[in-house]
Design a protein around this motif. Sequence first.
Motif, PDB file in Angstrom:
ATOM      1  N   GLU A 145      -6.206  -9.416   7.276  1.00 60.24           N
ATOM      2  CA  GLU A 145      -6.504  -8.552   6.135  1.00 60.24           C
ATOM      3  C   GLU A 145      -6.225  -9.250   4.808  1.00 60.24           C
ATOM      4  N   ILE A 188     -12.613   1.812   3.521  1.00 59.63           N
ATOM      5  CA  ILE A 188     -12.050   0.467   3.680  1.00 59.63           C
ATOM      6  C   ILE A 188     -12.513  -0.438   2.547  1.00 59.63           C
ATOM      7  N   LEU A 212      -4.149  -1.642   4.535  1.00 62.98           N
ATOM      8  CA  LEU A 212      -5.256  -1.735   5.483  1.00 62.98           C
ATOM      9  C   LEU A 212      -4.753  -1.707   6.920  1.00 62.98           C
TER      10      LEU A 212
END
Length: 229
Positions: free
Chosen positions: A15, A172, A201
């Motif tokens: 991420e 997202i 996330l």
Amino acid sequence: MTEVSPTAASVHSTEFKLLQAYCTRRRRKSSKRRSAFNESPVTPLSVSPTSQIQTRQLNLVGSSGFRLVGQGGDPPDELGSVADKLTQIVDTVDLVPEIETDSNDDIIQRLVELLREAGDELDGKIKKNPELVEQLKGSFSYSLFEKVTKSFLECVVPSWTGSTQGTQKAQIAMTFEVTNRLTTLDVQPMNRIMGFGAQFLQQNFSGWVQKYGGWEKAFDEQDNDDEVQ
């Protein structure tokens, strides 16, 4: 004790690397957009404070050991592809809120309003409010990042829970965008903000991403709302 740093796992995660790739793309696009309005090359004396901040960020090597991709090499193809798709999704989201934030926390509400409206000029608008700057310098913890991000998402991509796959992708993507906008602020180290973004996330979307086979498969060209069996 107030939490001020992201977890070690978040700054060494996929991420985090995706956020690096995404932030680089947004800055390149922003730089090209500004250049289109300039008739002559920008000289050092005419570079805006925001541009100086972005240049500093593109060369930054933080305590995590990562260099923001762009001048330190491109990300792996699969990460670059996902970052491109996230960018495309963000460009389709209307930042005019469908609902207003109902936060009772003044700093959260003010930040969300600025993040939604300011774009490239966010840092300059923040600096016009010295009281807010001091608050951000002294209290920007993961808890604050989480509250700001959730309030932002509720404004621009409602249905935080029980969302379809398309809405989930939008949530997202806008998490990447709000993290990118917060990194333009000259009040906290860039890698700290991106670490918070990676942590958010992981905590809120990693299960969904894994269910659909990882980042690359989850953001393929198909937008199927059917549940994975």
